[in-house]
Design a protein around this motif. Structure first.
Motif, PDB file in Angstrom:
ATOM      1  N   ASP A 154       0.853  -1.203   0.000  1.00  0.00           N
ATOM      2  CA  ASP A 154       0.000   0.000   0.000  1.00  0.00           C
ATOM      3  C   ASP A 154       0.884   1.247   0.000  1.00  0.00           C
ATOM      4  O   ASP A 154       1.288   1.774   1.042  1.00  0.00           O
ATOM      5  CB  ASP A 154      -0.925  -0.018   1.217  1.00  0.00           C
ATOM      6  N   ASP A 155       1.143   1.674  -1.203  1.00  0.00           N
ATOM      7  CA  ASP A 155       2.089   2.749  -1.469  1.00  0.00           C
ATOM      8  C   ASP A 155       1.722   4.045  -0.734  1.00  0.00           C
ATOM      9  O   ASP A 155       2.542   4.637  -0.030  1.00  0.00           O
ATOM     10  CB  ASP A 155       2.053   3.003  -2.978  1.00  0.00           C
ATOM     11  N   GLU A 156       0.469   4.449  -0.920  1.00  0.00           N
ATOM     12  CA  GLU A 156       0.055   5.756  -0.414  1.00  0.00           C
ATOM     13  C   GLU A 156       0.035   5.809   1.109  1.00  0.00           C
ATOM     14  O   GLU A 156       0.590   6.717   1.725  1.00  0.00           O
ATOM     15  CB  GLU A 156      -1.352   6.046  -0.956  1.00  0.00           C
ATOM     16  N   LYS A 157      -0.614   4.796   1.683  1.00  0.00           N
ATOM     17  CA  LYS A 157      -0.730   4.757   3.149  1.00  0.00           C
ATOM     18  C   LYS A 157       0.662   4.738   3.785  1.00  0.00           C
ATOM     19  O   LYS A 157       0.938   5.440   4.764  1.00  0.00           O
ATOM     20  CB  LYS A 157      -1.526   3.511   3.566  1.00  0.00           C
ATOM     21  N   THR A 158       1.543   3.920   3.214  1.00  0.00           N
ATOM     22  CA  THR A 158       2.902   3.810   3.745  1.00  0.00           C
ATOM     23  C   THR A 158       3.618   5.148   3.666  1.00  0.00           C
ATOM     24  O   THR A 158       4.206   5.622   4.639  1.00  0.00           O
ATOM     25  CB  THR A 158       3.704   2.761   2.945  1.00  0.00           C
ATOM     26  N   ASN A 159       3.537   5.736   2.493  1.00  0.00           N
ATOM     27  CA  ASN A 159       4.305   6.968   2.282  1.00  0.00           C
ATOM     28  C   ASN A 159       3.869   8.064   3.260  1.00  0.00           C
ATOM     29  O   ASN A 159       4.706   8.763   3.833  1.00  0.00           O
ATOM     30  CB  ASN A 159       4.143   7.429   0.836  1.00  0.00           C
ATOM     31  N   ASN A 160       2.554   8.167   3.460  1.00  0.00           N
ATOM     32  CA  ASN A 160       2.042   9.178   4.405  1.00  0.00           C
ATOM     33  C   ASN A 160       2.521   8.926   5.832  1.00  0.00           C
ATOM     34  O   ASN A 160       3.078   9.802   6.485  1.00  0.00           O
ATOM     35  CB  ASN A 160       0.514   9.186   4.406  1.00  0.00           C
ATOM     36  N   ASN A 161       2.284   7.703   6.299  1.00  0.00           N
ATOM     37  CA  ASN A 161       2.612   7.372   7.683  1.00  0.00           C
ATOM     38  C   ASN A 161       4.108   7.387   7.945  1.00  0.00           C
ATOM     39  O   ASN A 161       4.574   7.925   8.946  1.00  0.00           O
ATOM     40  CB  ASN A 161       2.050   5.997   8.029  1.00  0.00           C
ATOM     41  N   LEU A 162       4.834   6.767   7.026  1.00  0.00           N
ATOM     42  CA  LEU A 162       6.273   6.635   7.198  1.00  0.00           C
ATOM     43  C   LEU A 162       6.937   8.007   7.236  1.00  0.00           C
ATOM     44  O   LEU A 162       7.796   8.288   8.084  1.00  0.00           O
ATOM     45  CB  LEU A 162       6.844   5.783   6.054  1.00  0.00           C
ATOM     46  N   GLY A 163       6.519   8.888   6.324  1.00  0.00           N
ATOM     47  CA  GLY A 163       7.104  10.234   6.284  1.00  0.00           C
ATOM     48  C   GLY A 163       6.876  10.961   7.611  1.00  0.00           C
ATOM     49  O   GLY A 163       7.822  11.513   8.199  1.00  0.00           O
ATOM     50  N   LYS A 211       3.400  -9.049   7.161  1.00  0.00           N
ATOM     51  CA  LYS A 211       3.432  -9.442   5.741  1.00  0.00           C
ATOM     52  C   LYS A 211       4.804  -9.035   5.198  1.00  0.00           C
ATOM     53  O   LYS A 211       5.310  -7.961   5.529  1.00  0.00           O
ATOM     54  CB  LYS A 211       2.286  -8.690   5.037  1.00  0.00           C
ATOM     55  N   THR A 212       5.405  -9.897   4.386  1.00  0.00           N
ATOM     56  CA  THR A 212       6.737  -9.546   3.857  1.00  0.00           C
ATOM     57  C   THR A 212       6.692  -9.250   2.358  1.00  0.00           C
ATOM     58  O   THR A 212       5.749  -9.632   1.658  1.00  0.00           O
ATOM     59  CB  THR A 212       7.745 -10.700   4.059  1.00  0.00           C
ATOM     60  N   PHE A 213       7.722  -8.552   1.899  1.00  0.00           N
ATOM     61  CA  PHE A 213       7.949  -8.448   0.448  1.00  0.00           C
ATOM     62  C   PHE A 213       8.521  -9.780  -0.009  1.00  0.00           C
ATOM     63  O   PHE A 213       8.772 -10.667   0.806  1.00  0.00           O
ATOM     64  CB  PHE A 213       8.968  -7.332   0.155  1.00  0.00           C
ATOM     65  N   SER A 214       8.766  -9.916  -1.288  1.00  0.00           N
ATOM     66  CA  SER A 214       9.396 -11.144  -1.752  1.00  0.00           C
ATOM     67  C   SER A 214      10.834 -11.175  -1.232  1.00  0.00           C
ATOM     68  O   SER A 214      11.357 -10.165  -0.772  1.00  0.00           O
ATOM     69  CB  SER A 214       9.358 -11.218  -3.278  1.00  0.00           C
ATOM     70  N   ARG A 215      11.442 -12.313  -1.305  1.00  0.00           N
ATOM     71  CA  ARG A 215      12.792 -12.500  -0.750  1.00  0.00           C
ATOM     72  C   ARG A 215      13.746 -11.425  -1.285  1.00  0.00           C
ATOM     73  O   ARG A 215      13.727 -11.094  -2.469  1.00  0.00           O
ATOM     74  CB  ARG A 215      13.306 -13.899  -1.128  1.00  0.00           C
ATOM     75  N   GLY A 216      14.573 -10.900  -0.445  1.00  0.00           N
ATOM     76  CA  GLY A 216      15.485  -9.823  -0.841  1.00  0.00           C
ATOM     77  C   GLY A 216      14.820  -8.466  -0.732  1.00  0.00           C
ATOM     78  O   GLY A 216      15.365  -7.449  -1.154  1.00  0.00           O
ATOM     79  N   GLY A 217      13.627  -8.456  -0.142  1.00  0.00           N
ATOM     80  CA  GLY A 217      12.803  -7.246  -0.133  1.00  0.00           C
ATOM     81  C   GLY A 217      13.294  -6.112   0.754  1.00  0.00           C
ATOM     82  O   GLY A 217      12.681  -5.039   0.772  1.00  0.00           O
ATOM     83  N   SER A 218      14.375  -6.316   1.505  1.00  0.00           N
ATOM     84  CA  SER A 218      14.902  -5.203   2.302  1.00  0.00           C
ATOM     85  C   SER A 218      15.346  -4.051   1.403  1.00  0.00           C
ATOM     86  O   SER A 218      15.308  -2.889   1.799  1.00  0.00           O
ATOM     87  CB  SER A 218      16.074  -5.665   3.165  1.00  0.00           C
ATOM     88  N   ASP A 219      15.764  -4.392   0.192  1.00  0.00           N
ATOM     89  CA  ASP A 219      16.093  -3.355  -0.793  1.00  0.00           C
ATOM     90  C   ASP A 219      14.897  -2.436  -1.022  1.00  0.00           C
ATOM     91  O   ASP A 219      15.043  -1.236  -1.184  1.00  0.00           O
ATOM     92  CB  ASP A 219      16.456  -3.985  -2.144  1.00  0.00           C
ATOM     93  N   ILE A 220      13.714  -3.042  -1.050  1.00  0.00           N
ATOM     94  CA  ILE A 220      12.495  -2.278  -1.288  1.00  0.00           C
ATOM     95  C   ILE A 220      12.224  -1.375  -0.090  1.00  0.00           C
ATOM     96  O   ILE A 220      11.922  -0.187  -0.246  1.00  0.00           O
ATOM     97  CB  ILE A 220      11.284  -3.216  -1.525  1.00  0.00           C
ATOM     98  N   THR A 221      12.348  -1.935   1.110  1.00  0.00           N
ATOM     99  CA  THR A 221      12.128  -1.115   2.306  1.00  0.00           C
ATOM    100  C   THR A 221      13.052   0.110   2.275  1.00  0.00           C
ATOM    101  O   THR A 221      12.611   1.240   2.525  1.00  0.00           O
ATOM    102  CB  THR A 221      12.400  -1.940   3.582  1.00  0.00           C
ATOM    103  N   GLY A 222      14.312  -0.116   1.965  1.00  0.00           N
ATOM    104  CA  GLY A 222      15.277   0.996   1.908  1.00  0.00           C
ATOM    105  C   GLY A 222      14.823   2.060   0.934  1.00  0.00           C
ATOM    106  O   GLY A 222      14.894   3.268   1.211  1.00  0.00           O
ATOM    107  N   SER A 223      14.345   1.603  -0.202  1.00  0.00           N
ATOM    108  CA  SER A 223      13.899   2.526  -1.238  1.00  0.00           C
ATOM    109  C   SER A 223      12.671   3.316  -0.780  1.00  0.00           C
ATOM    110  O   SER A 223      12.559   4.529  -1.004  1.00  0.00           O
ATOM    111  CB  SER A 223      13.588   1.705  -2.497  1.00  0.00           C
ATOM    112  N   ILE A 224      11.767   2.624  -0.088  1.00  0.00           N
ATOM    113  CA  ILE A 224      10.543   3.272   0.411  1.00  0.00           C
ATOM    114  C   ILE A 224      10.887   4.317   1.476  1.00  0.00           C
ATOM    115  O   ILE A 224      10.336   5.425   1.495  1.00  0.00           O
ATOM    116  CB  ILE A 224       9.579   2.202   0.982  1.00  0.00           C
ATOM    117  N   VAL A 225      11.831   3.962   2.334  1.00  0.00           N
ATOM    118  CA  VAL A 225      12.271   4.898   3.368  1.00  0.00           C
ATOM    119  C   VAL A 225      12.930   6.122   2.727  1.00  0.00           C
ATOM    120  O   VAL A 225      12.658   7.259   3.097  1.00  0.00           O
ATOM    121  CB  VAL A 225      13.235   4.203   4.370  1.00  0.00           C
ATOM    122  N   ALA A 226      13.777   5.865   1.742  1.00  0.00           N
ATOM    123  CA  ALA A 226      14.476   6.961   1.074  1.00  0.00           C
ATOM    124  C   ALA A 226      13.479   7.951   0.466  1.00  0.00           C
ATOM    125  O   ALA A 226      13.641   9.173   0.556  1.00  0.00           O
ATOM    126  CB  ALA A 226      15.403   6.403  -0.008  1.00  0.00           C
TER     127      ALA A 226
END
Lengths: 439, 439
Positions: A146-155, A179-194
């Motif tokens: 959930d791109d939008e919800k994450t971006n709002n809350n995380l920011g 719930k997890t991303f697919s394997r190796g998904g920490s890269d995605i978390t980093g990108s979302i945080v950035a």
């Protein structure tokens, strides 16, 4: 300036690695948000913590006793705690994990605990705030991110804290479960945080000093690519070889945040910078060489085919009907070839040929198997006259028989078809002419 | 050994030319069947007899007086008769032609009389039997050539005569009227005769010493191609430049009869031999270079397009819907380009783009116009390593920016896309590297 630093599993596999990470973080005050993976392998043959967690889950699912495995996992963390002389106990966390797995928590919950625990540990060690990903990364009911919800809350959440550790790989589903991303998904978390913190740079710390110009199994110690554009990266991903999780690029690419792939074990190496576009003159004319084996080319010949409107469309339609995606369609005057993956094609070969014969009535259809495709990629090729000449002279010199050439409008790449037996020689020859002899 | 010799209009335009033809015929006893065209131009600005006959027909159709034109035509023949000191009068033939045109004989009848009369004249001069094409070449009611009937009758008829002249260009329709092939159709008659008599060679005598390696408007005095295969010829016909009537190849190609294109004005030149296949090592690596201006490339970009089954088919379908035939479809990783004729495309440009956007939802579509395509053709390229390297090095040296490269399965050709402004420089550079510097 804000930098988000994501560290891979091998960068956080032991106390020694944690110390390297800490040195890296404290060397640059801008490294304010850190995303850890779970502890990876410490040595060849070691087991990743995430794999041990999957084992716990599987054993529990069969009603078995997973105590021993879980204790081994705790020992791995304890070893790091001891090695760093931290005043920290994970007993409570491990009791909770044991309880949850006993109570049939999902596989995603089990798998995610490696990052969760590593996050607690790293936050303690760095004296950064720990922000549980379950509080800031959200998934939808259908399982998609959930791109939008994450971006709002995380920011909002990260705005409140100057320095934080956010574990990678997982988030929360609407029902409160993990719930997890697919394997190796920490890269995605980093990108979302950035993206959420509007970082100026997303650092992706791994155990390699960036992307290599070509496959190290073919060329010994190939050079590292210093700067690569997203487009070039995409064209190189052709080879299947990837350092970064593919999905991690999209969120920050839109924001124009560059990614820097770096090596925790060699922090002085500048690594590879991935950018939207750059004026940096590339070091070599080519940025990279990627390749893939296992193609077959279906060569269709028919007199005057180029005056027959609909010919090409009908040919591609047959492949579509059999669910075959094609890689390239080089054509001569009366010839039209389709390159497809041999594995996908073989089972449908005769049906496809029969259908082609019926639909386009060719003069002949002939198959050539065991072909490899090589993509020579580089934004510098546009500027440098004679790139094609150098490539094909080098291939001739290496006795490589060129079966196919395809250079389209992008001018970012040239695709070359060769026989499987010439595959490695071709890559070596191209590497040598553009890199070795220029270095 | 049987040779069929077809002579073009300029080879039979005057008494002087007739003498050359006669020398050629009598130099080789095997030249038993001769197919003449109508008298062509004697000098720049002269009018071909066939064009004068069309004028007669048109004037007559408007109820005008065509006497003067017909008399001029007779004078052209009389000039030849006088020049050759023949004991022959065409008065009776011209009265008949006059009467027929008066009686509204068809346009094909009028047009065919140039070959008919030239046949009578040449047969008389050579002392060969005259066989009227109307007795041996047959058309069907729908106007198409009646292959089977012709082959049967023509073979039987020519078996009865050792040496004959058969006028080119025309034959008979089922209703007894005269019917012609398309303009330049004497080449076809020659080919049909060659097949019917099972000739060993079909000689096509013209005013050039064979096919040139490339366009003489671009390269000064290009070399003549000594041997070319039918396939290579077809790939070179790409340029639009043709010496032979296209349809003339099929009948004898099936029979494996080679064609020899020769120059009546330079009978010692060996001309170009067109064959089905040959072991003859070509003199140069390349056989010829053909090119064509006026292309536009539609470049479609879409992330991950090659995993989208049906993408290419949909793109081609749009072009098909608008009746556009494409020349090439080079592709990169995320790019797919279509080369079409600019003239055909321009009027439909916006519709095509709108439809493409709707159907394949690309990330971007971009057009590049004023492109030229160059085909470098040669059966020798298969054998010679490094051909591509030489081509592209030469182009780089000539500062030509290569926009597109396409080499398919045939390995008989490489197609190169360049900007219009680089077109001539590119052809010159390729000619020089393979011919000039090798000679």
């Amino acid at each position: 300036m804000i930098k988000v630093a994501k560290f891979g599993g091998s960068s956080l596999a032991s106390a020694t690695q944690f110390k390297k990470v800490s040195n890296i973080i404290f060397e640059d005050d801008d490294r304010r948000y850190v995303v850890p993976s779970a502890p990876g392998k410490r040595y060849d043959g070691d087991t990743k913590v995430t794999d041990m967690l999957y084992m716990c889950y599987n054993v529990a699912g069969k009603g078995g006793d997973f105590d021993l495995i879980l204790r081994e996992i705790q020992e791995r963390y304890q070893e790091i705690i001891d090695g760093l002389s931290l005043n920290l106990s994970l007993d409570q966390e491990f009791s909770e994990i044991h309880r949850q797995i006993d109570n049939h928590a999902g596989i995603d919950y089990a798998a995610s605990r490696g990052e969760y625990l590593n996050g607690i540990l790293l936050a303690n060690y760095l004296n950064y705030e720990f922000v549980d990903a379950a509080e800031v990364i959200f998934f939808r009911e259908d399982g998609s991110f959930d791109d939008e919800k994450t971006n709002n809350n995380l920011g909002k959440r990260l705005n409140k804290t100057k320095r934080a550790v956010i574990p990678g790989f997982y988030g929360m589903a609407p029902d409160g479960s993990i719930k997890t991303f697919s394997r190796g998904g920490s890269d995605i978390t980093g990108s979302i945080v950035a993206r959420a913190v509007h970082a100026d740079l997303y650092e992706n710390w791994t155990d390699v000093s960036g992307f290599l110009v070509t496959d190290p199994h073919i060329v010994e110690n190939p050079e590292v690519i210093s700067t690569i554009t997203y487009k070039e990266l995409r064209e190189l991903s052709y080879s299947g070889a990837t350092v970064l999780h593919g999905d991690c690029i999209l969120p920050i690419r839109r924001e124009g945040i560059p990614i820097n792939v770096r090596n925790t074990n060699r922090p002085d190496d500048e690594g590879t910078l991935i950018v939207e576009s750059t004026c940096t003159k590339p070091k070599y004319t080519i940025t990279g060489i990627a390749g893939m084996r296992g193609f077959v080319s279906i060569n269709i010949e028919k007199d005057m085919m180029n005056t027959e409107i609909g010919f090409g469309r009908k040919v591609l339609q047959v492949f579509e009907e059999y669910g075959l995606s094609f890689e390239h369609t080089p054509s001569g005057i009366d010839t039209f070839s389709i390159y497809v993956h041999q594995k996908e094609f073989e089972a449908k070969e005769q049906q496809v040929i029969t259908k082609l014969n019926k639909l386009v009535r060719p003069d002949s259809i002939d198959l050539e198997s065991d072909l490899a495709l090589i993509a020579v990629v580089g934004r510098g090729m546009r500027r440098a006259r004679g790139t094609a000449g150098r490539i094909f002279s080098a291939l001739a010199h290496a006795h490589v028989n060129v079966k196919m050439i395809d250079q389209g409008s992008s001018e970012l790449n040239i695709i070359i078809g060769v026989e499987d037996k010439d595959y490695e020689a071709a890559i070596k020859a191209i590497y040598d002419i553009f890199v070795t002899t220029q270095a």
